[in-house]
Design an enzyme around this catalytic site. Sequence first.
Site, PDB file in Angstrom:
ATOM      1  N   ASP A  22      -3.937   6.174   9.273  1.00  0.00           N
ATOM      2  CA  ASP A  22      -4.414   5.835   7.731  1.00  0.00           C
ATOM      3  C   ASP A  22      -2.942   4.692   7.552  1.00  0.00           C
ATOM      4  OD1 ASP A  22      -5.100   8.209   7.379  1.00  0.00           O
ATOM      5  OD2 ASP A  22      -3.282   9.283   6.359  1.00  0.00           O
ATOM      6  N   HIS A 168      -1.512   7.386  12.683  1.00  0.00           N
ATOM      7  CA  HIS A 168      -0.752   6.090  11.901  1.00  0.00           C
ATOM      8  C   HIS A 168      -1.188   5.221  12.498  1.00  0.00           C
ATOM      9  CE1 HIS A 168       0.168   9.992   9.136  1.00  0.00           C
ATOM     10  NE2 HIS A 168       0.124   9.027   8.652  1.00  0.00           N
TER      11      HIS A 168
END
Length: 207
Positions: A22, A168
């Site tokens: 992400d 992430h």
Amino acid sequence: MKAASIFNEVKTADKLLAITFDDGPNPEWTPQFLRVFQQYGAKATFYVHGTNMEKYPDVAQRMDEEGHEFGNHSYSHPHMASLSKEEQTEELRRAEQIIVAVIGKRPSTFRPPYLEYNDDLLAVCEQFGYPVIHATNLDTRDWDMPGTEHIVNVTRAEVRAGSILLFHDGFGDRSQSLAAIQILVPELIEQGFKLVTISELLATETT
């Protein structure tokens, strides 16, 4: 109105799993993650911000050239449940347009920022044809720098056929996430897992 389906994992008969990221693309960290996947011939899915696609199209184009998949993660990373349905639609539309403009491909799935959603958002995702993708290893909280060992151990406990794993590659220091990926990718391959994109994993879903 019909709501989009939400997936934390996919029921599959095959020894497949999907690693997802992400908040990119990020010019410092994303290329380092890409090198790991390139080394092992594995693929990932990146849930990208529209704003970062605008800032770093060269990184995004490299991601695409190396065979990774793009998912919609909104344009500006808001708390989607606090927006009107019209605002939610605009967030997804703008992000999709930018992804298409940069790589020439439309994303096929969506992950809401902060994993927050409401009925309106699920209806909007259905209109876009987006399944909503969550993950099994949410307790890693890798964005909060809990330590590489914590990220790896929590993830290992959630590894099984059809798992969707979340990390992430954008914002802040992603060194612990990178270190965890450098451990997990070869380990998973050694265990016989094939690391595939979300679309590839969804295509194997069994009932």
